[in-house]
Enzyme design. Structure first.
Site, PDB file in Angstrom:
ATOM      1  N   GLY A 122       0.829  -1.202   0.000  1.00 27.75           N
ATOM      2  CA  GLY A 122       0.000   0.000   0.000  1.00 27.75           C
ATOM      3  C   GLY A 122       0.864   1.253   0.000  1.00 27.75           C
ATOM      4  CD  GLN A 198       0.123   3.449   3.239  1.00 29.43           C
ATOM      5  OE1 GLN A 198      -0.953   3.330   2.656  1.00 29.43           O
ATOM      6  NE2 GLN A 198       0.772   2.429   3.750  1.00 29.43           N
ATOM      7  CG  ASP A 343       2.295  -0.877  10.238  1.00 26.32           C
ATOM      8  OD1 ASP A 343       1.103  -0.871   9.895  1.00 26.32           O
ATOM      9  OD2 ASP A 343       3.197  -0.298   9.600  1.00 26.32           O
TER      10      ASP A 343
HETATM   11  C1  S3P Z   1       3.078   3.659   6.233  1.00 25.49           C
HETATM   12  C2  S3P Z   1       2.013   4.196   6.895  1.00 25.49           C
HETATM   13  C3  S3P Z   1       1.071   3.405   7.694  1.00 25.49           C
HETATM   14  C4  S3P Z   1       1.516   1.966   7.900  1.00 25.49           C
HETATM   15  C5  S3P Z   1       2.175   1.380   6.691  1.00 25.49           C
HETATM   16  C6  S3P Z   1       3.356   2.211   6.265  1.00 25.49           C
HETATM   17  C7  S3P Z   1       3.993   4.554   5.512  1.00 25.49           C
HETATM   18  O1  S3P Z   1      -0.175   3.440   7.068  1.00 25.49           O
HETATM   19  O2  S3P Z   1       0.420   1.161   8.302  1.00 25.49           O
HETATM   20  O3  S3P Z   1       2.628   0.057   6.960  1.00 25.49           O
HETATM   21  O4  S3P Z   1       5.121   4.129   5.180  1.00 25.49           O
HETATM   22  O5  S3P Z   1       3.598   5.698   5.250  1.00 25.49           O
HETATM   23  P1  S3P Z   1      -1.112   4.739   7.080  1.00 25.49           P
HETATM   24  O6  S3P Z   1      -1.055   5.344   5.762  1.00 25.49           O
HETATM   25  O7  S3P Z   1      -2.444   4.204   7.432  1.00 25.49           O
HETATM   26  O8  S3P Z   1      -0.581   5.711   8.094  1.00 25.49           O
END
Ligand code: S3P
Length: 470
Positions: A122, A198, A343
């Site tokens: 993601g 993200q 996480d």
């Molecule tokens: C991440 C943000 C988190 C986390 C993911 C990594 C990142 O998600 O769960 O494993 O590297 O920006 P969110 O976008 O929900 O904060």
């Protein structure tokens, strides 16, 4: 009891042949000691960002301790497809680059020849979407089955407001694959409805290519690696609390970056050591960014004894974490802690099952849209092991202290579920078999080697060294 060296090596070899990728399963058995000192691989969030910002920079960047996981290698390959090639200077055998040189393209990327595959990530897809939104060429991002079911509306909404032309091609509404057409972006003032690093990072990266100043307001503090790394690359940001502003048209200046160990990977061993009275574990050079370190606060609250020796490098704090085990007690995870340890919740749930008393985890609805629905998968596996847990729409309540029993479990294709329940298996009576563990390579290449060394009771650093072939 100390094993003699030959016997110890045979024991480790036997454990490895059972824990390695054969039939993609991990076999875990009860462990009564953990006395070791080792390093976990580099931080996943920072490795994605280093690949992207290094590729946009105005020169050559060397990245040290890059995470050679499938997720981060996919982002690196996407940057290569966009013209930012890399050279591998050192690698983790059978996995990927640990040290690399990135050839920055001074913000001028080229059209990729084919769709770029983000695999399970993601972070990779959402950050790359921010990057691709304002390009002069067509491009496409795709992912595996799990990623193709995760919500992308949270990034397509602000990016379209900036002028991006994005189509979501997935079978599920608003989901990947994502197709981008050429677009000129304008800055926006965006109040994020979800606390997501993200989303923030996608808008910041798009903001680099937009006219004017993009302003983002987060509803709660989320991990700030993008802001810190942009600053390391000489990009000016205005940050006041949860307001962040970026002026478009800036070019990242090439720099070298040292990626600390991933605290989310360290969390598995922190929980194992915390819950095992008499254990003594030191994890070296772990990232200690204050937007990521709530796992330490929570384990301390549960009764673990933890000390950290911080040391600042490349704009990201890191240091050694020393932890001594104890009988843990339950806790309540505070609402404001949730984004900081989102996480780590699967393994915190395991710690809660091993603790005395109740642990409450609420306000964590976001867990339902991770690599799996992590509320459902944690609850299912904990119950299968004899844990007592009540499921809520936004979390769970765990009644700790019920002995765990070894059984056959699924990873559900989710790396953090596989690793969290490998840790549970260390405390269970009998053998725990976790099926479908290839997914662990998306974030923690070498986990099975570390697990084998822990199960053998080894404190020999070479058993934990992931830079040598296993
Ligand atoms: C991440 C943000 C988190 C986390 C993911 C990594 C990142 O998600 O769960 O494993 O590297 O920006 P969110 O976008 O929900 O904060």
């Amino acid at each position: 009891m100390r094993l003699d060296n030959g016997l110890k090596l045979r024991k480790i070899a036997a454990i490895r042949s059972n824990t390695s990728s054969r039939m993609s399963e991990l076999r875990v058995f009860h462990t009564s000691t953990l006395k070791a000192e080792f390093s976990v691989p580099g931080d996943k969030s920072m490795s994605h960002r280093a690949a992207i910002l290094g590729g946009l920079s105005d020169g050559i960047c060397t990245i040290h301790n890059f995470l050679p996981s499938e997720d981060c290698v996919n982002t690196l390959m996407a940057m290569q497809a966009l013209g930012a090639r890399h050279e591998i200077l050192d690698e983790m055998p059978a996995h990927g680059p640990l040290k690399l040189k990135l050839h920055g393209q001074s913000m001028s990327l080229s059209a990729p020849a084919a769709p770029m595959d983000c695999g399970n990530s993601g972070t990779g897809m959402r950050l790359l979407a921010g990057l691709l939104a304002g390009q002069k060429f067509n491009s496409e991002l795709l992912g595996d089955e799990s990623l193709s079911g995760r919500p992308m509306g949270r990034i397509t909404l602000p990016l379209r407001q900036m002028g991006a032309r994005i189509e979501t091609l997935g079978e599920k509404d608003g989901c990947a694959p994502l197709r981008f057409q050429p677009a000129k972006l304008s800055s926006i003032h965006y109040e994020m409805p979800v606390a997501s690093a993200q989303v923030k990072s996608a808008v910041l990266l798009a903001g680099l290519f937009a006219n004017g100043k993009t302003i983002i307001i987060q509803p709660a503090t989320t991990r700030d690696h993008t802001e810190r790394m942009m600053a390391s690359f000489g990009i000016e940001l205005e940050i006041e609390g949860n307001h962040i502003a970026i002026q478009g048209g800036q070019t990242p200046k090439a720099c070298n970056f040292i990626v600390p160990g991933d605290i989310s990977s360290a969390a598995f061993w922190l929980v194992a050591a915390a819950a095992l009275p008499g254990s003594q574990l030191t994890l070296k050079k772990v990232g200690l960014n204050p937007t990521r370190d709530a796992i330490i606060t929570v384990l301390k609250r549960m009764g673990a004894s933890i000390t950290v020796a911080p040391d600042e490098t490349s704009g990201e704090p890191m240091g050694d974490i020393k932890i001594t085990g104890a009988l843990l007690k339950g806790t309540t995870i505070l609402e404001e802690e949730v984004p900081n340890l989102i996480d780590e919740i699967p393994v915190i749930a395991v710690a809660a099952a091993l603790a005395s008393g109740h642990t409450t985890i609420r306000n964590a609805r976001e867990l339902r849209v991770k690599e799996t629905d992590r509320i459902a998968t944690v609850v299912e596996n904990l119950r299968a092991m004899g844990g007592v847990v009540e499921e809520f729409e936004d979390g769970m309540e765990i009644e700790g202290g019920h002995p765990l029993r070894g059984t056959s479990l699924h990873s559900f294709g989710d790396h953090r579920i596989a690793m969290a329940f490998a840790i549970a298996g260390l405390f269970a009576k009998g053998e725990t078999v976790i099926g479908g563990t290839d997914c662990i390579n998306t974030s923690y290449p070498g986990f099975s080697r570390h697990l084998a060394a822990v199960m053998s009771g080894s404190s020999d650093p070479s058993d934990y060294d992931l830079t040598s072939a296993s």
